[in-house]
Design an enzyme around this catalytic site. Structure first.
Site, short mmCIF file in Angstrom:
data_model
loop_
_atom_site.label_atom_id
_atom_site.label_comp_id
_atom_site.label_asym_id
_atom_site.label_seq_id
_atom_site.Cartn_x
_atom_site.Cartn_y
_atom_site.Cartn_z
N HIS A 383 -5.09 0.23 7.44
CA HIS A 383 -5.17 0.84 6.10
C HIS A 383 -6.34 0.25 5.33
CE1 HIS A 383 -3.48 -2.34 3.35
NE2 HIS A 383 -2.93 -2.80 4.46
N ASP A 393 -6.54 -8.69 3.53
CA ASP A 393 -5.56 -7.60 3.66
C ASP A 393 -6.01 -6.45 2.77
OD1 ASP A 393 -3.40 -5.95 3.90
OD2 ASP A 393 -1.94 -7.36 3.07
N GLU A 431 -1.05 2.30 1.89
CA GLU A 431 -0.13 1.51 2.71
C GLU A 431 0.58 0.48 1.87
OE1 GLU A 431 0.87 -2.11 5.23
OE2 GLU A 431 -0.33 -1.87 3.43
N GLU A 432 -0.16 -0.13 0.92
CA GLU A 432 0.40 -1.23 0.16
C GLU A 432 1.60 -0.80 -0.69
OE1 GLU A 432 -0.17 -4.10 0.75
OE2 GLU A 432 -2.26 -4.52 1.20
N ASP A 460 -3.70 -4.99 10.71
CA ASP A 460 -3.58 -4.97 9.26
C ASP A 460 -4.55 -5.96 8.64
OD1 ASP A 460 -2.57 -5.55 6.54
OD2 ASP A 460 -0.92 -4.23 7.11
N HIS A 561 -2.39 -11.16 -0.95
CA HIS A 561 -2.28 -10.22 -2.06
C HIS A 561 -2.73 -10.81 -3.41
CE1 HIS A 561 0.79 -7.25 -0.07
NE2 HIS A 561 -0.35 -7.33 0.59
#
Length: 772
Positions: A383, A393, A431-432, A460, A561
């Site tokens: 993604h 990420d 996706e998140e 990922d 994140h």
């Protein structure tokens, strides 16, 4: 680009086999090409002495491909993709999609286009950040969180709104009450609080990240009656070397005191308003927003993540008994449970500004069309949407995927080789928020992918240099291990220890303990949720490999994140040798894709699957069920059904060994060229179908997207996986049933669940029978 209302994969069916393959200018290339064409043209080829077999030719192509992956180009891709925050559904993320499309087209991928959906997403108020405050009895604010994370590297982190702390789908609102420390917020943590006589009902749950998906934490807290949830990353997990500045980012990988983990707290995958159907403008939604709240897909309570610097100000003030020893975190004081603060009348206030918005998302899709079997897809996916800059990420994977495509096309140009099957590239959007882009794609193209997909290979994030790890299923164990043995070790320190390949470090870091028949296999867990491979396996029964480089002691990474995931981390902290780790992941990705796209017989090993099913999964089930006979006569039907399952698994082991023997004989007999006999193609098609045998179209009770009889995500933590969860759920229901009626019902459900697995095993055996 195809019209939006057309299947983006449909044009593959009309592609013609490349006639130029027979016209190549030197013998090496001619042999390779005729090897693919031999299925249709009964040509015998004399092989030059330097390359005696077609297997050697394929390995030579693989060697060229592995050497073609370039770390510098991955670094350039990463810089091109991550100059600004790009949350799904924003103009910035649309610009990233355009950038990816341009890179793919420049690299030579074919039919690069967008597959688009309109979905329900969630956003904070970037101009008015969220806050947690401590309010004394007089109404005075004793402490108030800043609501944003501090900029540390201005050249990479200064975009407006980048530092705002929030989680997606949190309910908007302001609540005030007593706090309770709930450890990791797992179901067992709330049960333990209850045993200690502490309730979170009507209170604010303070929960640390780790060991469970944040959305599950919130769901458990809401079920227990909490009016809000405050999440934080504890130094025990994210600052293990201490919280002194010299030990933290940007001097190391450890999270600074102002860092915050963002994420989604939705429970479920895909657009929350269109379960099981694609979220297209002309498709009627199957769920309303009110129903999403009522069904606990979206939380009804405010949720806010804070830094451990801010958490100190809250938790250090807590009243009550000290936490159990195993609940103590890494902040330098004794944690207490609450409820409430030491100063009587003091309360915690949580302010969350959040809105739900329907937004447009775009998956990016491209191809390298196969020369022989263009309607069989080897799918590579990652993604591209991020919570902030996303340099780890997910864009470490995004940048690497683009380079895998370039290296494949470069190898095709240099050798005039083309894969036999189509290689399909997918960059997923949103996706998140809950695997939204890939889930909508699977729902739209369910029938086509069920028929055509060979395998799905997912990356990922790449966030460490300590070890490779692959999460996959038993039928792919062998090809994954064999491929890892071909990839040079990216770490000089490991090479000095005589660990020359990715495999050598992997098997040492994660030794296998569940495959006694295969002692050289590292541990390869069944993939869970949390990334886009989930739906391919659990919804459609497509074999998957999800792989990455990670640290060996913690599944996540400290900067996860946060706004500090910028290229600086890769370039200056963990992948400083010209992106050697990213390059190794790309080499594995490319070579594994080549094997699936180019082997005459698809490298799916059902013998290992049958062995694991009988000697691992069913063995463990027998251990769980056997003691029930002494206390639960309602389990007798299940015990009988288990004996039938064991018998059919034994038959599967025998049949699988026959199939593997036939495959070995075919390979030995046809090592110089592809046999025009249709048996090779027939075996490959049947191997593709084995995993589909374990798909139950009805899904699990209450979870229609969990359709795999063997593998699914856990109800307690959707990041993790479970084996035969429907069966074990029925065991749990039987043991915990309070009435005779409930015990009888649970016993019947248990026997039925075992029977469904048995039917899957029988289907797998019959897949290889000559006739029905």
């Amino acid at each position: 680009m195809l019209p939006k209302d057309k299947d983006p994969t449909a044009n593959l069916c009309s592609s013609n086999m490349t006639t130029a393959l027979a016209l190549l200018g030197f013998a090496f290339v001619a042999i390779v090409c005729i090897s693919f064409a031999g299925k249709y043209h009964n040509n015998h080829v004399s092989v030059p002495p330097k390359l005696k077999t077609f297997d050697e030719i394929r390995l030579s192509i693989g060697d060229h491909l592995i050497k073609s992956v370039n770390g510098t180009k991955i670094r350039q891709n990463l810089r091109a993709i991550t100059p600004e925050p790009h949350v799904a559904g924003t103009a910035a993320n649309a610009r990233v999609a355009d950038t990816i499309s341009r890179i793919w087209k420049a690299n030579g991928l074919e039919n690069v286009h967008f597959v688009e959906y309109d979905v329900l997403l969630s956003y904070p108020d970037y101009d008015a950040p969220n806050h947690v405050s401590v309010i004394d009895r007089a109404g005075k604010t004793v402490f108030k969180s800043n609501g944003t994370s501090p900029v540390i590297i201005p050249s990479e982190q200064s975009a407006p709104g980048a530092g705002v702390q929030w989680v997606a789908y949190a309910a908007a609102g302001t609540v005030q009450g007593e706090p309770v420390y709930a450890h990791y917020g797992r179901q067992q943590d709330f049960e333990r609080l209850e045993k200690l006589g502490i309730s979170v009902k009507g209170r604010v749950a303070i929960i640390r990240y780790g060991f469970c998906f944040r959305g599950d934490k919130v769901a458990f807290a809401q079920k227990a009656g909490a009016i809000a949830v405050v999440l934080f990353s504890d130094p025990a997990e994210v600052a293990k070397n201490g919280t002194d500045f010299s030990q933290l980012y940007p001097n190391s990988e450890w999270l600074p005191s102002g860092g915050v983990q963002r994420g989604s707290v939705m429970n479920g995958d895909g657009d929350p308003l269109t379960p099981l159907v694609p979220s297209k403008a002309d498709v009627y939604p199957t769920r309303t927003i009110d129903e999403a709240y009522a069904q606990h897909v979206l939380p009804k309570i405010p949720v806010l993540p804070i830094s451990y610097g801010d958490a100190y100000e809250v938790i250090s003030r807590l009243n009550g008994r000290p936490v159990p020893l195993d609940w103590q975190g890494g902040l330098n004081f004794t944690y207490r449970l609450g409820p409430g603060f030491k100063d009587a009348g003091t309360s915690i206030k949580v302010e969350v500004r959040s809105t739900l918005k329907k937004r447009h998302i775009r998956n990016v899709v491209g191809y390298i069309k196969g020369a022989v079997e263009p309607d069989q897809y080897v799918i590579l996916g990652n993604h591209y949407d991020a919570w902030v800059y996303g340099a780890m990420d997910p864009n470490s994977g995004t940048a690497t995927l683009a380079e895998v495509g370039r290296a494949l096309v470069q190898t095709m140009k240099d050798t005039h080789w083309r894969p036999a099957r189509t290689i399909m590239f997918c960059n997923w959007d949103a996706e998140e928020f809950g695997l939204v882009g890939s889930t909508e794609f699977l729902e739209e193209f369910e029938k086509q992918l069920t028929d055509r997909a060979v395998v799905y290979l997912n990356v990922d994030t790449i966030h460490s240099n300590l070890s490779f790890e692959a999460n996959t299923i038993p039928s792919l164990f062998q090809v994954v291990v064999d491929t890892a043995k071909r990839i040079p070790n990216p770490m000089k320190s490991e090479i000095k220890r005589a660990r020359k390949t990715v495999y050598d470090t992997w098997v040492r870091a994660f030794p296998g303990n569940k495959t006694p028949s295969y002692p050289d296999f590292p541990d390869m867990p069944v993939p869970g949720g949390g990334s886009d491979q989930s739906g391919f396996l659990n919804f459609l029964g497509i074999p998957v490999v999800d792989f990455l480089y990670r640290n060996t002691s913690w599944s996540e990474y400290p900067l996860y994140h946060s706004m500090y995931e910028t290229p600086f981390v890769s370039e200056h902290i963990f992948d400083t040798n010209d992106f050697a780790v990213h390059k190794a992941v790309g080499q594995f990705w490319a070579e594994l894709a080549r094997k699936f796209a180019d082997q005459p017989i698809i490298p799916i090993n059902i013998s290992i699957l049958a062995d694991q099913l009988l000697n691992n999964y069913v063995h463990d089930l027998k251990v769980a069920i056997e003691p029930l006979k002494h206390r639960y006569p309602e389990a007798e039907d299940a015990r009988v059904q288990l004996s039938h399952l064991i018998k059919h698994c034994q038959h599967f082991v025998h049949r699988a060994r026959q199939v593997e023997s036939e495959i070995t004989a075919l390979k030995q007999r046809n090592h110089d060229f592809l046999n025009p006999d249709q048996r090779i193609s027939q075996l490959s098609r049947r191997l593709m179908k084995v995993e589909r045998c374990f798909i139950n179209p009805r899904g699990q009770p209450g979870s229609p997207t969990k359709r795999h009889l063997l593998y699914s995500t856990s109800d307690k933590d959707c990041y993790s996986s479970t084996v035969m969860s429907s069966v074990y759920d029925s065991v749990y229901d039987l043991v915990n049933a309070k009435t005779t009626k409930d015990k009888v019902a649970a016993g019947r459900d248990l026997a039925s669940a075992i029977s469904l697995v048995q039917l899957g095993v029988q289907c797998a055996v019959k897949t290889f029978d000559a006739a029905i």
